[in-house]
Design a protein around this motif. Structure first.
Motif, PDB file in Angstrom:
ATOM      1  N   HIS A   1      57.649 -53.622  65.607  1.00 69.20           N
ATOM      2  CA  HIS A   1      58.953 -54.268  65.763  1.00 69.20           C
ATOM      3  C   HIS A   1      60.069 -53.613  64.969  1.00 69.20           C
ATOM      4  O   HIS A   1      61.231 -53.818  65.242  1.00 69.20           O
ATOM      5  N   ARG A   2      59.727 -52.865  63.955  1.00 70.87           N
ATOM      6  CA  ARG A   2      60.757 -52.350  63.046  1.00 70.87           C
ATOM      7  C   ARG A   2      60.639 -50.842  62.914  1.00 70.87           C
ATOM      8  O   ARG A   2      59.553 -50.296  62.954  1.00 70.87           O
TER       9      ARG A   2
ATOM     10  N   ARG B   1      51.726 -55.000  55.527  1.00 69.51           N
ATOM     11  CA  ARG B   1      52.650 -53.925  55.144  1.00 69.51           C
ATOM     12  C   ARG B   1      54.024 -54.170  55.775  1.00 69.51           C
ATOM     13  O   ARG B   1      54.135 -54.491  56.955  1.00 69.51           O
ATOM     14  N   SER B   2      55.053 -53.984  54.962  1.00 65.49           N
ATOM     15  CA  SER B   2      56.435 -54.098  55.409  1.00 65.49           C
ATOM     16  C   SER B   2      57.264 -53.529  54.266  1.00 65.49           C
ATOM     17  O   SER B   2      56.770 -53.436  53.136  1.00 65.49           O
ATOM     18  N   PRO B   3      58.512 -53.140  54.500  1.00 68.09           N
ATOM     19  CA  PRO B   3      59.318 -52.618  53.395  1.00 68.09           C
ATOM     20  C   PRO B   3      59.387 -53.608  52.230  1.00 68.09           C
ATOM     21  O   PRO B   3      59.329 -53.221  51.069  1.00 68.09           O
ATOM     22  N   GLU B   4      59.461 -54.899  52.549  1.00 65.19           N
ATOM     23  CA  GLU B   4      59.588 -55.916  51.495  1.00 65.19           C
ATOM     24  C   GLU B   4      58.398 -55.876  50.538  1.00 65.19           C
ATOM     25  O   GLU B   4      58.552 -56.079  49.340  1.00 65.19           O
ATOM     26  N   LEU B   5      57.215 -55.628  51.083  1.00 65.58           N
ATOM     27  CA  LEU B   5      56.037 -55.538  50.216  1.00 65.58           C
ATOM     28  C   LEU B   5      56.269 -54.470  49.140  1.00 65.58           C
ATOM     29  O   LEU B   5      55.982 -54.682  47.962  1.00 65.58           O
ATOM     30  N   TYR B   6      56.820 -53.342  49.574  1.00 59.11           N
ATOM     31  CA  TYR B   6      57.010 -52.229  48.635  1.00 59.11           C
ATOM     32  C   TYR B   6      58.134 -52.535  47.640  1.00 59.11           C
ATOM     33  O   TYR B   6      58.016 -52.216  46.459  1.00 59.11           O
ATOM     34  N   PHE B   7      59.222 -53.173  48.104  1.00 63.09           N
ATOM     35  CA  PHE B   7      60.288 -53.557  47.156  1.00 63.09           C
ATOM     36  C   PHE B   7      59.720 -54.498  46.096  1.00 63.09           C
ATOM     37  O   PHE B   7      60.026 -54.387  44.912  1.00 63.09           O
ATOM     38  N   LEU B   8      58.897 -55.448  46.548  1.00 64.62           N
ATOM     39  CA  LEU B   8      58.393 -56.478  45.637  1.00 64.62           C
ATOM     40  C   LEU B   8      57.359 -55.920  44.663  1.00 64.62           C
ATOM     41  O   LEU B   8      57.325 -56.304  43.499  1.00 64.62           O
ATOM     42  N   LEU B   9      56.544 -55.015  45.146  1.00 64.17           N
ATOM     43  CA  LEU B   9      55.556 -54.427  44.250  1.00 64.17           C
ATOM     44  C   LEU B   9      56.258 -53.603  43.161  1.00 64.17           C
ATOM     45  O   LEU B   9      55.962 -53.709  41.969  1.00 64.17           O
TER      46      LEU B   9
ATOM     47  N   GLY C   1      53.053 -49.826  59.634  1.00 62.01           N
ATOM     48  CA  GLY C   1      52.462 -51.156  59.608  1.00 62.01           C
ATOM     49  C   GLY C   1      51.615 -51.385  60.840  1.00 62.01           C
ATOM     50  O   GLY C   1      51.546 -50.545  61.733  1.00 62.01           O
ATOM     51  N   GLY C   2      50.971 -52.519  60.907  1.00 64.41           N
ATOM     52  CA  GLY C   2      50.169 -52.866  62.088  1.00 64.41           C
ATOM     53  C   GLY C   2      48.779 -52.271  62.023  1.00 64.41           C
ATOM     54  O   GLY C   2      48.397 -51.645  61.044  1.00 64.41           O
TER      55      GLY C   2
END
Ligand code: 6R9
Length: 571
Positions: free
Chosen positions: A69-70, A107-115, A279-280
């Motif tokens: 989707h992204r 997995r998503s960009p947000e996961l990486y920002f948050l980590l 992702g996916g």
């Protein structure tokens, strides 16, 4: 043997003269790159992201993210700003140095920002596979005393919040999140959060990431890594991944597995290269398309994936232009010579096997671009680390002897603790100095290491470690199951698959429905990958007199091997 050696065509690798470097290299040489050389303090997220954002690499793409989707790109400056914003959201949730922040999401960009945001605050990040079910999630949050959990609305149902008294806040990444005292709407707060953040400068020995992994007994254990690991991530990014400034790198692993953090986040970004994250789920066409779209140059994956691609056939492969690829690596399970042959024929490249573990934090035994490869061998130790084959007392054995694969204590990325279990941590070390891996192997006269198997009963299925005990414990929770014994059996694609032997309780009889119900019970309770593919029903299981199920005998039954010494078996 010699005729099987694959010579290197890459005389331009970052590690050109292995023997010479081994003789002269000291880890302190790699430390000069980092801030502690000046200030005595450090932060992994600064070294991986902010350092580049503030340099002439600021506008270079750090992350190419895509899924169904992204499709998004983020520069090092973007990554700095967004991880600062995510850090501020977490800070407002009360996260301070040393707190455990678990991240349970796909997995998503947000996961990486948050980590990265967690690490910027000096917090300890605990990434969890999205596939985990309630029991697995609870064990990990409970053991670590997690203060904050990041998850999605879809996965929240698998978090037994009421049973986790230490869990103070839930940060939910999704749409229409209803906030309350405990629950934070990530997107809303992220929008408003400042993109500047005062990084917590920490000592290199301070905790950074906690990965839970399975052993053969007991519950999964929390392997703690510290910021100091960056030295080895940085150096192996050069020598083993062979990363250079203009590389586009793709590591296919999820951050729930150590490969997805050490080599999906830290190593590539410490090296300042563009990192692809897809992702996916796995699909051959999708993966080839990803390699083509991003013109990936360096690709790190696992034998199971290569075998699936191999099985999918070369016709599919022929549709894609993979000419940008120059270096391919593998980790997680034995890399079959057959797969290396496929790589030579299909990709026209050697696949470089690398060996390491959650506990080692970074690559330890590897094949380097400039080195000859002996298909089937894991390669040679990373310069600066010392590996050997030792007996059960810690004596080093001569070449060609089978024994315990061990590493001399003190490599930079070595785990620093097993969470809450100091005695477990100590039990890894023999004769004080040798870390004993649990793998058996031998070393040949030329210093190449050859994997032979696990010493314990840990199952490797699709590159994931599954502890038989954890699965057995779940199985016997089912009302129909009296006894359960779980082993790995060979599988051409997945390495091993999980097979359970089950004795039913009185009053229960075998039926296909019951079998399926038991399988689903493990799926729901632990995760799909821990559920036995194969179940065999028995009247009783072989046990020692102390009541331990003899997995060795189950294995012998399964593989038609002699059962060996049965003197301890209950008659
Ligand atoms: C990084 C990772 C560790 C166990 C390890 C071994 C197996 C890993 C391997 C390999 C043969 C290789 N393993 N790499 N076996 N050849 N190149 O995989 O960590 O999930 O902790 O698993 O995986 O048995 O002990 P982890």
């Amino acid at each position: 043997m010699e005729s099987n050696v694959l010579t290197s065509t890459n005389s331009n690798g970052n590690l050109r003269n292995y023997d010479e470097v081994c003789d002269s290299f000291e880890w302190s040489q790699a430390e000069k790159a980092f801030s502690w050389a000046e200030t005595g303090l450090v932060n992994m997220a600064h070294e991986a992201i902010d350092r580049h954002a503030d340099s002439d690499k600021g506008n270079k793409v750090a992350l190419y993210y895509s899924d169904q989707h992204r499709k998004e790109e983020y520069t090092f400056k973007d990554m700095r700003d967004y991880s600062n914003k995510a850090g501020n959201v977490l800070k407002d949730s009360g996260v301070t140095k040393g707190d455990r922040v678990f991240i349970f999401m796909p997995r998503s960009p947000e996961l990486y920002f948050l980590l990265l945001g967690t690490i910027k605050l000096g917090g300890i990040a605990g990434p969890l596979f999205e596939a985990f079910m309630e029991g697995a999630v609870k064990d990990r949050l409970e053991d670590s005393g997690a203060k904050v959990l990041v998850t999605t609305p879809e996965l929240l149902g698998r978090v037994p919040v009421d049973e986790l008294p230490e869990l103070e806040k839930l940060v939910i990444v999704g749409d229409d999140v209803k906030e309350d005292e405990k629950t934070i709407n990530f997107h809303r707060q992220f929008e408003q959060a400042s993109s500047t953040l005062d990084i917590e400068w920490v000592d290199r020995e301070d905790g950074m990431i906690l990965h839970y992994t399975s052993g053969s007994t007991g519950k999964p254990k929390g392997v703690l890594h510290v910021h100091n690991a960056m030295i080895q991530h940085y150096q192996t990014a050069k020598w083993v991944l062979d990363l250079k400034d203009d590389d586009v790198y793709w590591c296919t692993a999820d951050p729930g597995w150590v490969t997805g953090t050490s080599y999906g986040i830290f190593a590539p970004w410490l090296a300042g290269v563009s990192n692809v994250i897809r992702g996916g789920r796995f699909s051959p066409e999708d993966w080839y398309q990803t390699l083509e779209n991003y013109k990936v140059t360096v690709w790190y994956s696992a034998p199971t994936a290569f075998r699936m691609l191999m099985g999918y056939g070369d016709k599919a492969l022929a549709k894609y232009d993979l000419s940008s690829l120059r270096h391919v690596l593998s980790v997680g399970e034995p890399l079959n010579p057959e797969v290396i042959r496929w790589g030579m024929q299909a990709l026209n490249l050697r696949i470089h096997d690398t060996w390491w573990m959650t506990e080692t934090g970074a690559q330890v035994i590897c094949n380097y671009p400039s080195m000859e490869i002996k298909p089937g061998s894991m390669g040679k130790p990373v310069p600066g680390t010392e590996a050997a084959i030792v007996d059960d007392e810690g004596n080093v054995l001569p070449p060609n002897s089978m024994g315990n694969l061990a590493i001399k204590k003190g490599w930079p990325s070595m785990m620093r603790a097993i969470w809450n279990r100091p005695e477990k941590f100590e039990s890894y070390f023999l004769a004080g100095d040798w870390y004993v891996s649990g793998d058996s192997a031998y070393m040949d006269e030329e210093g190449y290491f050859w994997f032979q198997g696990r010493v314990d009963d840990v199952i490797m299925t699709s590159g994931e470690r599954v502890g038989p005990f954890e699965v057995e414990s779940k199985l016997v929770e089912h009302p129909a199951v009296a006894e359960a014994g779980v082993i790995g059996t060979p599988d051409p694609v997945r390495g091993e698959i999980i097979k359970a032997f089950i004795a039913l309780r009185d009053g229960y009889e075998y039926s296909e429905e019951l079998e399926e119900e038991i399988r689903n019970f493990v799926k729901r309770g632990l995760s799909a990958h821990a559920a036995p593919k194969d179940i065999e029903f028995k009247d009783s299981l072989p046990k020692t007199r102390s009541g331990k199920i003899m997995r060795r005998v189950l294995k012998a039954w399964e593989l038609d091997l002699p059962t060996g010494d049965l003197s301890t078996m209950e008659k």
